[in-house]
Scaffold this motif. Structure first.
Motif, PDB file in Angstrom:
ATOM      1  N   LYS A   1       3.409  14.890 -41.924  1.00 13.42           N
ATOM      2  CA  LYS A   1       3.267  13.911 -40.792  1.00 13.42           C
ATOM      3  C   LYS A   1       2.775  12.661 -41.555  1.00 13.42           C
ATOM      4  O   LYS A   1       1.615  12.829 -42.136  1.00 13.42           O
ATOM      5  CB  LYS A   1       2.793  13.922 -39.632  1.00 13.42           C
ATOM      6  N   PHE A   2       2.950  11.447 -40.959  1.00 13.23           N
ATOM      7  CA  PHE A   2       2.224  10.076 -41.555  1.00 13.23           C
ATOM      8  C   PHE A   2       1.791   9.647 -40.017  1.00 13.23           C
ATOM      9  O   PHE A   2       2.873   8.840 -39.385  1.00 13.23           O
ATOM     10  CB  PHE A   2       2.954   9.243 -42.176  1.00 13.23           C
ATOM     11  N   GLY A   3       0.597   9.903 -39.711  1.00 10.30           N
ATOM     12  CA  GLY A   3       0.349   9.578 -38.057  1.00 10.30           C
ATOM     13  C   GLY A   3       1.216  10.358 -37.327  1.00 10.30           C
ATOM     14  O   GLY A   3       1.294  11.629 -37.206  1.00 10.30           O
TER      15      GLY A   3
ATOM     16  N   HIS B   1      19.620   9.549 -46.315  1.00 10.38           N
ATOM     17  CA  HIS B   1      19.591   8.135 -46.231  1.00 10.38           C
ATOM     18  C   HIS B   1      18.153   7.694 -46.409  1.00 10.38           C
ATOM     19  O   HIS B   1      17.581   8.483 -46.704  1.00 10.38           O
ATOM     20  CB  HIS B   1      20.021   7.888 -44.986  1.00 10.38           C
ATOM     21  N   ASN B   2      17.985   6.400 -46.453  1.00  7.22           N
ATOM     22  CA  ASN B   2      16.810   5.849 -46.874  1.00  7.22           C
ATOM     23  C   ASN B   2      15.806   6.014 -45.537  1.00  7.22           C
ATOM     24  O   ASN B   2      16.144   6.276 -44.462  1.00  7.22           O
ATOM     25  CB  ASN B   2      16.674   4.198 -46.412  1.00  7.22           C
ATOM     26  N   GLY B   3      14.528   6.752 -45.907  1.00 10.44           N
ATOM     27  CA  GLY B   3      13.680   7.143 -44.919  1.00 10.44           C
ATOM     28  C   GLY B   3      14.165   8.668 -44.421  1.00 10.44           C
ATOM     29  O   GLY B   3      13.311   9.209 -43.600  1.00 10.44           O
ATOM     30  N   ALA B   4      14.841   9.292 -45.033  1.00  7.82           N
ATOM     31  CA  ALA B   4      15.309  10.633 -44.744  1.00  7.82           C
ATOM     32  C   ALA B   4      14.098  11.514 -45.137  1.00  7.82           C
ATOM     33  O   ALA B   4      14.015  12.929 -44.497  1.00  7.82           O
ATOM     34  CB  ALA B   4      16.672  11.343 -45.466  1.00  7.82           C
ATOM     35  N   GLY B   5      13.341  11.262 -46.187  1.00  4.61           N
ATOM     36  CA  GLY B   5      12.068  12.194 -46.527  1.00  4.61           C
ATOM     37  C   GLY B   5      12.488  12.868 -48.069  1.00  4.61           C
ATOM     38  O   GLY B   5      11.543  13.649 -48.095  1.00  4.61           O
ATOM     39  N   LYS B   6      13.091  12.426 -48.491  1.00  2.00           N
ATOM     40  CA  LYS B   6      13.201  12.838 -50.054  1.00  2.00           C
ATOM     41  C   LYS B   6      12.085  12.724 -51.041  1.00  2.00           C
ATOM     42  O   LYS B   6      11.580  13.520 -51.540  1.00  2.00           O
ATOM     43  CB  LYS B   6      14.532  11.783 -50.818  1.00  2.00           C
ATOM     44  N   THR B   7      11.611  11.227 -50.797  1.00  2.00           N
ATOM     45  CA  THR B   7      10.375  11.192 -51.751  1.00  2.00           C
ATOM     46  C   THR B   7       9.294  11.954 -51.193  1.00  2.00           C
ATOM     47  O   THR B   7       8.348  12.598 -51.915  1.00  2.00           O
ATOM     48  CB  THR B   7       9.909   9.723 -51.841  1.00  2.00           C
ATOM     49  N   THR B   8       9.053  12.051 -49.859  1.00  3.78           N
ATOM     50  CA  THR B   8       8.172  12.787 -49.359  1.00  3.78           C
ATOM     51  C   THR B   8       7.922  14.140 -49.563  1.00  3.78           C
ATOM     52  O   THR B   8       7.105  14.820 -50.083  1.00  3.78           O
ATOM     53  CB  THR B   8       7.833  12.619 -47.922  1.00  3.78           C
ATOM     54  N   LEU B   9       9.220  15.009 -49.672  1.00 13.42           N
ATOM     55  CA  LEU B   9       9.332  16.279 -50.067  1.00 13.42           C
ATOM     56  C   LEU B   9       9.082  16.559 -51.635  1.00 13.42           C
ATOM     57  O   LEU B   9       8.236  17.322 -52.019  1.00 13.42           O
ATOM     58  CB  LEU B   9      10.760  16.396 -50.011  1.00 13.42           C
TER      59      LEU B   9
ATOM     60  N   VAL C   1       7.100  11.971 -38.058  1.00 15.24           N
ATOM     61  CA  VAL C   1       7.067  13.072 -38.898  1.00 15.24           C
ATOM     62  C   VAL C   1       8.273  12.912 -39.920  1.00 15.24           C
ATOM     63  O   VAL C   1       9.212  12.660 -39.753  1.00 15.24           O
ATOM     64  CB  VAL C   1       7.814  14.390 -37.855  1.00 15.24           C
ATOM     65  N   ALA C   2       7.820  13.148 -41.053  1.00 18.42           N
ATOM     66  CA  ALA C   2       8.752  12.670 -42.210  1.00 18.42           C
ATOM     67  C   ALA C   2       9.380  13.973 -42.970  1.00 18.42           C
ATOM     68  O   ALA C   2      10.464  13.835 -43.106  1.00 18.42           O
ATOM     69  CB  ALA C   2       7.837  12.299 -43.609  1.00 18.42           C
ATOM     70  N   LEU C   3       9.057  15.041 -42.424  1.00 15.60           N
ATOM     71  CA  LEU C   3       9.434  16.400 -42.932  1.00 15.60           C
ATOM     72  C   LEU C   3       9.238  17.379 -41.565  1.00 15.60           C
ATOM     73  O   LEU C   3       8.118  17.459 -41.325  1.00 15.60           O
ATOM     74  CB  LEU C   3       8.854  17.086 -44.318  1.00 15.60           C
TER      75      LEU C   3
ATOM     76  N   ASP D   1      13.124  11.241 -59.290  1.00 17.55           N
ATOM     77  CA  ASP D   1      13.186  10.518 -58.086  1.00 17.55           C
ATOM     78  C   ASP D   1      13.998   9.262 -58.198  1.00 17.55           C
ATOM     79  O   ASP D   1      13.570   8.468 -58.735  1.00 17.55           O
ATOM     80  CB  ASP D   1      11.841  10.275 -57.429  1.00 17.55           C
ATOM     81  N   GLU D   2      15.289   9.191 -57.676  1.00 15.67           N
ATOM     82  CA  GLU D   2      16.462   8.220 -57.617  1.00 15.67           C
ATOM     83  C   GLU D   2      16.606   7.427 -59.063  1.00 15.67           C
ATOM     84  O   GLU D   2      16.142   6.190 -59.008  1.00 15.67           O
ATOM     85  CB  GLU D   2      15.764   7.123 -56.731  1.00 15.67           C
ATOM     86  N   LEU D   3      16.444   8.386 -59.940  1.00 14.53           N
ATOM     87  CA  LEU D   3      16.457   7.873 -61.431  1.00 14.53           C
ATOM     88  C   LEU D   3      17.393   6.632 -61.721  1.00 14.53           C
ATOM     89  O   LEU D   3      17.148   5.954 -62.536  1.00 14.53           O
ATOM     90  CB  LEU D   3      16.680   9.198 -62.233  1.00 14.53           C
TER      91      LEU D   3
HETATM   92  N1  LIG Z   1       2.711   6.762 -46.956  1.00 12.09           N
HETATM   93  C1  LIG Z   1       3.196   6.779 -45.980  1.00 12.09           C
HETATM   94  N2  LIG Z   1       2.555   6.077 -44.886  1.00 12.09           N
HETATM   95  C2  LIG Z   1       3.345   6.030 -43.713  1.00 12.09           C
HETATM   96  N3  LIG Z   1       4.798   6.266 -43.585  1.00 12.09           N
HETATM   97  C3  LIG Z   1       5.430   6.901 -44.721  1.00 12.09           C
HETATM   98  C4  LIG Z   1       4.674   7.112 -45.903  1.00 12.09           C
HETATM   99  N4  LIG Z   1       5.695   7.633 -46.944  1.00 12.09           N
HETATM  100  C5  LIG Z   1       6.739   7.755 -46.152  1.00 12.09           C
HETATM  101  N5  LIG Z   1       6.684   7.429 -45.003  1.00 12.09           N
HETATM  102  C6  LIG Z   1       7.649   7.489 -43.903  1.00 12.09           C
HETATM  103  O1  LIG Z   1       8.299   8.679 -43.877  1.00 12.09           O
HETATM  104  C7  LIG Z   1       9.570   8.836 -43.905  1.00 12.09           C
HETATM  105  C8  LIG Z   1      10.190   9.372 -44.999  1.00 12.09           C
HETATM  106  O2  LIG Z   1      10.073   8.579 -46.163  1.00 12.09           O
HETATM  107  P1  LIG Z   1      10.463   8.805 -47.581  1.00 12.09           P
HETATM  108  O3  LIG Z   1       9.947   7.772 -48.356  1.00 12.09           O
HETATM  109  O4  LIG Z   1      10.128  10.369 -48.062  1.00 12.09           O
HETATM  110  O5  LIG Z   1      12.039   8.978 -47.464  1.00 12.09           O
HETATM  111  P2  LIG Z   1      13.227   8.636 -48.502  1.00 12.09           P
HETATM  112  O6  LIG Z   1      14.251   9.511 -48.169  1.00 12.09           O
HETATM  113  O7  LIG Z   1      12.665   9.058 -49.969  1.00 12.09           O
HETATM  114  O8  LIG Z   1      13.667   7.278 -48.630  1.00 12.09           O
HETATM  115  P3  LIG Z   1      14.098   6.148 -49.660  1.00 12.09           P
HETATM  116  O9  LIG Z   1      15.686   6.568 -50.002  1.00 12.09           O
HETATM  117  O10 LIG Z   1      14.152   4.888 -48.770  1.00 12.09           O
HETATM  118  O11 LIG Z   1      13.148   6.287 -50.807  1.00 12.09           O
HETATM  119  C9  LIG Z   1      10.039   7.451 -43.671  1.00 12.09           C
HETATM  120  O12 LIG Z   1      10.141   7.211 -42.040  1.00 12.09           O
HETATM  121  C10 LIG Z   1       8.907   6.580 -44.159  1.00 12.09           C
HETATM  122  O13 LIG Z   1       8.722   5.263 -43.463  1.00 12.09           O
END
Ligand SMILES: Nc1ncnc2c1ncn2[C@@H]1O[C@H](COP(=O)(O)OP(=O)(O)OP(=O)(O)O)[C@@H](O)[C@H]1O
Length: 303
Positions: free
Chosen positions: A13-15, A38-46, A18-20, A150-152
């Motif tokens: 979670k970020f605050g 999609h954008n914001g799906a959580g790929k980079t967080t994972l 819930v990112a994952l 990551d998104e190479l």
């Molecule tokens: N450091 C952070 N602080 C607060 N919220 C975050 C942070 N990193 C990611 N998020 C939120 O967590 C969710 C997942 O983000 P993430 O960057 O993992 O998605 P993504 O699938 O990699 O998106 P993109 O394709 O745009 O890179 C989004 O809603 C994003 O706004």
């Protein structure tokens, strides 16, 4: 075979966000695992959780190797690779080599990546494709077991993107490096990945092979695409409730392709026939209102 990385019920979670949500899967040695969404799906967080940049709020991640020496075993290219503006390719390579105490043959590696003539080039003067190849090369300097990309290929033209794909395949096959990659491009994932994870709003919607995803979600349907020999025969298509007309081509989705084809050929009169199997794009559309933009990038339209 024992899994290289095992993600167990991971929540991040970020605050309040819930990112994952309760993510579980494993990475098998030698595979290319694609994470798409999609954008914001959580790929980079994972990926950030898997490479220990972020700590999960719940769940755990297990590694086949000793976590204390994790960075000896993994190579990470993140979404934006920042290099010192005036740095030359060879200087950056040497820096990475020294930092990781690697005994890799840099000349051979540069040649392997087609960068042998770019050694003295300032990094900021490299083409987009070569810059991305350098980014991959740097992840390999310490000879890791697994690399995270990551998104190479975002921002590359189709030809440069294809060249990067070939490189990734080669590294995976010849150097036996496991690859975890995230992408917005379905074509890329379809081409590269042995297995895919489809993430949607922080949850795994699908985990498995591309072929299985298509079989599971397409329900055995095929798409018949054609033109009419005589447009006045269009009324004969009214009995098909899945018929669609785009430009001047008709499409019928059916599980009974043989029966429909016989009817179209003998009773309707068609030309320029194409029989298609559903694609990963169709699977995405089924999963949650995805669409593709002009570049072929995954977009998401919330209902
Ligand atoms: N450091 C952070 N602080 C607060 N919220 C975050 C942070 N990193 C990611 N998020 C939120 O967590 C969710 C997942 O983000 P993430 O960057 O993992 O998605 P993504 O699938 O990699 O998106 P993109 O394709 O745009 O890179 C989004 O809603 C994003 O706004």
């Amino acid at each position: 075979m024992k899994e290289l990385i095992k993600v167990n019920n991971l929540t991040k979670k970020f605050g309040d966000k819930v990112a994952l949500k309760d993510i579980s899967f494993e990475v098998q040695p030698g595979e290319i695992l694609g994470i798409v969404g999609h954008n914001g799906a959580g790929k980079t967080t994972l990926v950030n959780c898997m490479v220990d940049i972020y700590k999960g709020d719940q769940g755990s991640i297990e590694y086949l190797f000793d976590k204390k020496s994790m960075y000896d075993h993994i190579g990470v290219q993140m979404q934006h690779s920042y290099f010192e503006d005036n740095a030359k390719v060879i200087d950056i390579c040497k820096l990475y080599k020294d930092l990781t105490n690697s005994d890799v043959d840099l000349k051979a590696l540069l040649k392997d990546f087609g960068l042998e003539n770019e050694e003295k080039t300032d990094v900021n003067k490299l083409s987009g494709g070569n810059r991305q190849r350098l980014a991959i090369l740097l992840t390999l300097i310490h000879q890791p077991d697994v690399i995270f990309l990551d998104e190479l290929t975002t921002g590359l033209d189709p030809l440069a993107r294809r060249r990067v794909w070939e490189k990734i395949k080669e590294i995976n096959k010849e150097k036996e490096v496991t690859v975890v990659l995230t992408s917005h491009f379905l074509e890329e994932i379809e081409y590269l990945a042995d297995r895919i994870i489809i993430l949607n709003q922080g949850e795994i919607k699908y985990l498995g092979t591309v072929t299985n995803a298509i079989d599971t979600y397409s329900d055995g349907q095929k798409v018949i695409e054609f033109q009419l020999k005589d447009n006045r025969a269009s009324f004969k298509l009214l009995k098909y409730n899945t018929v669609e007309l785009t430009d001047d081509r008709y499409q019928i989705k059916t599980k009974e392709e043989e029966k429909v084809l016989i009817d179209l050929l003998s009773n309707v009169g068609i030309k320029n026939l194409v029989l298609k199997s559903p694609t990963l794009e169709d699977v995405f559309l089924k999963i949650a209102g995805y669409s593709l933009d002009k570049e072929g990038k995954v977009c998401y339209e919330e209902a």
